[in-house]
Scaffold this motif. Structure first.
Motif, mmCIF file in Angstrom:
data_model
loop_
_atom_site.group_PDB
_atom_site.id
_atom_site.type_symbol
_atom_site.label_atom_id
_atom_site.label_comp_id
_atom_site.label_asym_id
_atom_site.label_seq_id
_atom_site.Cartn_x
_atom_site.Cartn_y
_atom_site.Cartn_z
ATOM 1 N N LEU B 19 0.837 -1.197 0.000
ATOM 2 C CA LEU B 19 0.000 0.000 0.000
ATOM 3 C C LEU B 19 0.869 1.243 0.000
ATOM 4 O O LEU B 19 1.924 1.287 0.651
ATOM 5 C CB LEU B 19 -0.879 0.035 1.267
ATOM 6 N N SER B 20 0.440 2.253 -0.736
ATOM 7 C CA SER B 20 1.083 3.558 -0.666
ATOM 8 C C SER B 20 0.017 4.621 -0.855
ATOM 9 O O SER B 20 -0.612 4.703 -1.901
ATOM 10 C CB SER B 20 2.165 3.696 -1.745
ATOM 11 N N LEU B 21 -0.194 5.414 0.190
ATOM 12 C CA LEU B 21 -1.132 6.544 0.135
ATOM 13 C C LEU B 21 -0.329 7.823 0.258
ATOM 14 O O LEU B 21 0.577 7.913 1.078
ATOM 15 C CB LEU B 21 -2.152 6.457 1.272
ATOM 16 N N GLU B 22 -0.711 8.807 -0.538
ATOM 17 C CA GLU B 22 0.065 10.044 -0.552
ATOM 18 C C GLU B 22 -0.788 11.239 -0.140
ATOM 19 O O GLU B 22 -1.973 11.322 -0.456
ATOM 20 C CB GLU B 22 0.652 10.274 -1.939
ATOM 21 N N CYS B 23 -0.150 12.137 0.557
ATOM 22 C CA CYS B 23 -0.794 13.362 1.021
ATOM 23 C C CYS B 23 0.144 14.525 0.724
ATOM 24 O O CYS B 23 1.345 14.445 1.025
ATOM 25 C CB CYS B 23 -1.056 13.250 2.520
ATOM 26 N N THR B 24 -0.396 15.576 0.134
ATOM 27 C CA THR B 24 0.424 16.753 -0.183
ATOM 28 C C THR B 24 -0.314 18.009 0.232
ATOM 29 O O THR B 24 -1.524 18.134 0.006
ATOM 30 C CB THR B 24 0.727 16.820 -1.692
ATOM 31 N N VAL B 25 0.411 18.927 0.834
ATOM 32 C CA VAL B 25 -0.165 20.198 1.260
ATOM 33 C C VAL B 25 0.440 21.310 0.418
ATOM 34 O O VAL B 25 1.650 21.301 0.155
ATOM 35 C CB VAL B 25 0.124 20.459 2.757
ATOM 36 N N PHE B 74 3.501 13.638 2.755
ATOM 37 C CA PHE B 74 3.432 12.638 3.811
ATOM 38 C C PHE B 74 2.892 11.360 3.173
ATOM 39 O O PHE B 74 1.871 11.394 2.492
ATOM 40 C CB PHE B 74 2.494 13.122 4.921
ATOM 41 N N ILE B 75 3.592 10.246 3.372
ATOM 42 C CA ILE B 75 3.229 9.000 2.700
ATOM 43 C C ILE B 75 2.969 7.914 3.734
ATOM 44 O O ILE B 75 3.737 7.761 4.692
ATOM 45 C CB ILE B 75 4.351 8.561 1.736
ATOM 46 N N LEU B 76 1.901 7.182 3.537
ATOM 47 C CA LEU B 76 1.558 6.045 4.391
ATOM 48 C C LEU B 76 1.747 4.774 3.582
ATOM 49 O O LEU B 76 1.256 4.678 2.464
ATOM 50 C CB LEU B 76 0.111 6.159 4.869
ATOM 51 N N SER B 77 2.454 3.806 4.159
ATOM 52 C CA SER B 77 2.785 2.597 3.405
ATOM 53 C C SER B 77 2.546 1.343 4.225
ATOM 54 O O SER B 77 2.488 1.374 5.448
ATOM 55 C CB SER B 77 4.266 2.621 2.998
ATOM 56 N N SER B 78 2.431 0.253 3.480
ATOM 57 C CA SER B 78 2.395 -1.063 4.096
ATOM 58 C C SER B 78 3.009 -2.052 3.121
ATOM 59 O O SER B 78 2.830 -1.935 1.914
ATOM 60 C CB SER B 78 0.969 -1.485 4.426
ATOM 61 N N LYS B 79 3.726 -3.020 3.642
ATOM 62 C CA LYS B 79 4.308 -4.048 2.775
ATOM 63 C C LYS B 79 3.287 -5.144 2.482
ATOM 64 O O LYS B 79 3.252 -5.717 1.391
ATOM 65 C CB LYS B 79 5.546 -4.650 3.432
ATOM 66 N N LYS B 80 2.437 -5.440 3.489
ATOM 67 C CA LYS B 80 1.436 -6.497 3.317
ATOM 68 C C LYS B 80 0.166 -6.096 4.049
ATOM 69 O O LYS B 80 0.131 -6.058 5.276
ATOM 70 C CB LYS B 80 1.942 -7.821 3.884
ATOM 71 N N LEU B 81 -0.893 -5.848 3.316
ATOM 72 C CA LEU B 81 -2.144 -5.408 3.917
ATOM 73 C C LEU B 81 -2.874 -6.567 4.607
ATOM 74 O O LEU B 81 -2.836 -7.723 4.156
ATOM 75 C CB LEU B 81 -3.064 -4.820 2.845
#
Lengths: 114, 115
Positions: B19-25, B74-81
């Motif tokens: 998983l990769s979620l991205e946030c930008t301000v 700011f990035i939120l990640s996971s290797k295995k959901l």
């Protein structure tokens, strides 16, 4: 620790008033209030900073009792648009652990009916 | 004016996938950044927060991680959901300059379903 909100849910008729309470076990620097509609992100209502201030926003106002580590949100003459879930977020004071970290209560579900 | 973006808006991923979620301000500098997760019908759980580039504080030990490679990213990640990772992921930003009033604003969120 997350703040404790009460009540968990409330139903109002249009024009009625409501109070939502928020309390913390830690000394607080700030209290934040938000409203969230179903399926949407929370929307900022107001922030109260250390100093025990009271703020207003149209017919929605809030108070912050720093000594008691409590805040209350007041909704007067409620409108249908006020329906949603209200969250309080608290930020501990510097030195209380977790400064600049805002944690939220479990929310108060408010429904305004005609 | 300041704006906050999150993408994707919705995501359906199988168990075990990354998983990769991205946030930008935009429109601000050196903000505090936060990741929250909201399970269906539940409250807002703080996952990570950052007071500067490369500075990440983790609130919940789990299979998620966060990174802040740039000041306003700011990035939120996971290797295995896991199935339990399903939820509404919200990024928030907060101006911390002496001229600000320290209000915290949420992005539009990413709705993640793990199947």
């Amino acid at each position: 620790q997350q703040p404790v909100q009460s009540p968990q849910a409330v139903i109002l008729r249009e024009g009625e008033d409501a109070v939502i309470n928020c309390s913390s076990s830690k000394a607080l620097y700030s209290v934040h209030w938000y409203r969230q509609k179903h399926g949407e992100a929370p929307v900022f209502l107001m922030i109260l900073l250390k100093g025990g201030e009271q703020k207003g926003h149209e017919k929605i106002s809030a108070s912050f009792n720093e000594k008691k580590q409590q805040s209350s949100l007041y909704l007067t003459a409620s409108q249908l648009s006020y329906s949603g879930t209200y969250f309080c977020g608290t930020e501990p004071s510097f030195g209380a652990g977790g400064y600049q970290k805002v944690t939220f209560g479990t929310g108060t579900k408010l429904q305004v009916i005609p | 004016s300041q704006t906050i973006h999150q993408w994707p808006a919705t995501l359906v991923q199988p168990v075990g996938s990354p998983l990769s979620l991205e946030c930008t301000v935009e429109g601000t500098s050196n903000p505090n950044l936060y990741w929250y997760r909201q399970a269906a019908g539940r409250g807002l759980q703080l996952l990570f927060y950052s007071v500067g580039i490369g500075q990440i504080s983790s609130e919940v030990p789990q299979n998620l991680s966060a990174s802040r490679p740039q000041d306003r990213q700011f990035i939120l990640s996971s290797k295995k959901l896991l199935l339990s990772d399903s939820g509404f992921y919200l990024c928030a930003w907060r101006p911390m300059s002496q001229l600000s009033s320290y209000e915290q604003y949420f992005g539009p969120g990413t709705r993640l379903t793990v199947t």
